[in-house]
Structures are given as C-alpha cells and as structure tokens.
Design a protein around this motif. Sequence first.
Motif: not given
Lengths: 313, 266
Positions: B237-255
């Motif tokens: 679960v922690w791995k999942d949430l951490l990964l999601q956070l990474g995606y949010v950071a990368v694609f949030g910045a791109a957006a």
Amino acid sequence: MSGPSDLAVETHGLTKVFSGRPAVDGIELSVPVGSTYGFLGPNGSGKTTTIRMLLGLLSPTAGSWRLLGREMPGAAMSTLPEVGALVEGPAFYPWMTGRENLERFDSMGPGRPSRSRRARIDDALARVGLTAAAGKKYKAYSLGMRQRLGLASALLVPRRLLVLDEPTNGMDPQGTREIRNLVRELATGGTTVFLSSHLLSEVEQVCSHVGVMHRGKLLAQQSLSDLLASAAPRLRAEVDQPEEAAQVLSGLGLDDVLVAGRQVSGGLAGVPPELCCRALVEAGIGVRMLVPEQVSLEDAFVALTGEGFDVAG
Amino acid sequence: MWLVEARTVFSRARVRALLVVLVAVPVFLAFAVYLAGGPHNGQGPTFLDRASHNGVFTALAGLVVTMPFFIPLSIAVMAGDAVAGEASMGTLRYLLIRPAGRARLLAAKGAVLALFCMVAALVVVMAGLLAGVVLFPHGPVVTLSGTTIPFLDGVGRSLLASLVVGASMFGLGAMGLFVSTLTDVPIAAMAVTIGLVIVSGILDGVSQVAFLHPWLFTNYWTSFTDLVRDPMHWGLVWKDLLLQLGYVAVFGAAAWARMVTRDVQA
C-alpha cells in the motif's frame, strides 16, 4: 502625442505568427481613454487574434502592449478585473442556468465581493434585458440571448475598459439597437469601449475612433471624422449639357470625371464645390442640382484597402 | 474557487451518471450473488466467493470488480474533460480573462479531480456495504488470514480500502489532466487516458518487461486487499501511494508547464 496614461490600449509592434504566416503584423494601436474605438476589418484580417493577445490568451511572437497604462502580461491579474470582454462569441456551461453561470464566473477570480454578488447579477441581467430568462438553462437560450448573457458577464462590475468582439453577432435588429444604445450609455459613463466589428454601419454609428485592419496590418487609425474627411469626396451634378460640364470640371482639376445621362460626377481632389458651381454657371451650363457627396465609412475603407470588404485569403 | 469548481462539476448530469453507474455495479453484484448464489470458494474475482458470507465482503468485491475498469474509466472521463472540456466549450478563455489565473485554475481542476477519485471509490464501498448488509449476514468478519474481527472493524477497513483505492487513482488523474491541457477535444483526452490504463495493464502482464512493473501506475492497484489481512499488510500500500505521488509530481508539473504557456485559441 498623448502620454501613456491617456491610452487605454497601447501596442508596439504587436505580432503573431502562426506557422510562418503573420496573422497580426507589427501593429501599433493607440486607443484613447474614454473613446469608443471601432476595430474594423473583414473576417480573417487579424482582429480576433489581436484581441486574444491583448487579453493574454495568446502570447505575441513579438512586440509589447499595455492595458490601462500597465505593462502586460505582467500586470494581468491586477488589470484584467477592470477589463470586461466578449471574445468570439459567448461561452457558458449548457447545463447551468444563466444566473448560475454568472455566479460561477463572478466567483472564479479576485476582487468580487460575494455579498454584493446577487445584486450585481440582477443589475447586469436587467441591463441586457435578460431578467425573465435568468432561471432558464443556458442550452435553451437562443443565439441572441447567449450574446446578451455574455454582455451581462462583462458588466458584472463597473469596468474601465470593455473589449467587445462582434457583440451584435446573431442578434435581431431590435437587439442590435439595444446593444448600440448600451455601448453609447457605457461610453457616456466614461468606459473606454474597444469594439471589433466587420459591420461598417455599426461602427459608423457608435464610434469616435476607428482602426482599420487589413491582412494583419493596421492600415489607418484616427478619429472617425478625420478618417471620413481624409477620404476623397466626390461631386455630383445634374446639368443640361453634361459633356460640356465634364470638360469644365476636368479643367478645374477634378479627377475621375464620369458622365451618366444628365449626371456628371467627379472626385473633388481639394476643389471647393462652390467653385465648381460658379464655373459651371459662368460656362453657361444650366445646373439643376449639385451636391458634394457624403463619404461613407465604406468608401473610406475601400479607398484605404483598395478593395472591397471581403474575407482575406 | 475550489468549492465553486466542485459545485459546477458535481452539478453536471454526466458526472452524476458516472456516480450512479459506480453505485449500480456493487448493488447489481450483490443481487446477482443473492439470487444465483456466489461462485464456489476460490473461484471468480477476489472476494466474490465471500460476498454472501458478510456484507463487508460485498463492498470489497464491489471494489475489486470496479477497480480495473469502471473507476479508471470514470477518472479518465473526468480528467480528460477537465481542461479540454472548458476549451471546447470556450469557457476556458472567459475563465482566463476573468482572470482566474492559469496555475490557480489548474490547481482547482486537480483538487476537484482528486475529490472525484475519493468520491468514486467511496460510493462503490458505501453502495456495496448497504446492499451487503441488507442481503447478507453482518456479523464478525473472517479476514483473509483466517482470524475474526468485529463487524464494525470490518466496515472501517473497507472504508479505509476505499480511501486507498481513491488515492491509487491520483496518478491516472494527473496523467489525464496533463493530456487534457494538450488538446481542445475532450473526447480525445479521455480516449488517450483510457489508453494509458490499458497499455499499463498489458505491460503489467508481460513478464519480459518485469523490470518496468514496479514503475507502472496500475501495478499496485490491488494492494488494498492486504488491508483485509490480520494484521494489515501496509508494505505494498505504501509503495502504491508513493508511486502515485511520483506520478502526480511529474505529470502535475508537466500539466502546469503546459497550462501556463499554452496559446488559448478555442
């Protein structure tokens, strides 16, 4: 020359290039504070692109601009609240009512007290004659009603500058007249109105200043009266000896003299009409009628662009 | 501004229809199991065999069934529409002239999208719980580890699972939001976003690219089932949430980068 604070809109070399082709080509707009400025040009001449740049929707390829004396786009967040705009037709959420749409736009940015919102919306709806339809869903609005709602949205707060892009599009004659009166009323109240239009008569009736766009370039920019005065007026006369009259007029220096039946006409080219009249009479020609013709904005436009009011290729 | 944005989004018939579908799936599932009997132990989707044992498992089975398709589909629709929808309606230009502020508008869109992710997962679990409690027993819950926990504990865990599932959608939401800033055609943004789910799901099933698996946003989507063990397993679960956070950071910045520079033509 007027100082920067006297200009509501000021651009320097404003240019936008789309895939190698300049849509707007180094224009120098000067819109005096308090004027009603008619931004004229056929469809495709670059009017809307210019307006989009002024409002910060497009970034210019080159050039700079100021709105209300402030450098853009840096001052956008503090300047745009004082600018009302209607760009390329109204746009609202179809599943919401007219009132709900105005509420949303009013609350989606800075500087609009929510306490006065209801009263301001009522007032704006009343000004554009939309009070009765305020509770209807936007998707049920006719094109004219949509246009009115767009105007209401621009009038939610007192503005120093209004940018209206073809505001009477899709409106019936009655609606067009109402909008014209509204624009006059706003201008009288001190709001600078920047009105883009391809309808020459509309601009001629309400504007104090005119800018003429053609293929991305600003061909002329002056007060309406100066523009009309600068276009060469013509003389038209009805006489009993047209051929002789044509010779007399040509001799006086009129150009492009034409004869049609008993009518003679020619470009005055600076010759006073009184002088023409006296010369004709002294030449023994019977004059039944003689008028210097009123130059219309359309004549002036054709004189400037050298062509009609067609879509630019 | 976020509140106004949320009200606008949730007042839309399309959004309500999406939520109705998400409610309907677990309810339909519960009735199907009630009328026809569930699959035998160990068959069918995870938890479905236990759905008739306890209302809590009806809710969890609802999550398992909606997770691979219905929930991501609704997120893709919402995310794809977020900016491209405003552009296609023309309301984007009026929001920017208002001026809403490009970055602030994007933040409001992202916040409401995150809220939708949570609501989507929550309505599935709530509907499943309700249907399960009405149709099936609601006593102590037998965990996957074989131990028994009190019923309310089970309810708490299924709600916790819905929060995890909601948060698991953040990465997808961020990608969809980015795609949505690229175009003025909402349907295209939705289609591309759904495509991303499919591609990620396929890659996740190909063992030759196993090195990619820990980086796929769909990889840990089922980790919420570990919350029904005793004690709860938080590792994945922690791995999942951490990964999601990474995606949010990368694609949030791109957006963000796209949003603040784009030419708004629509």
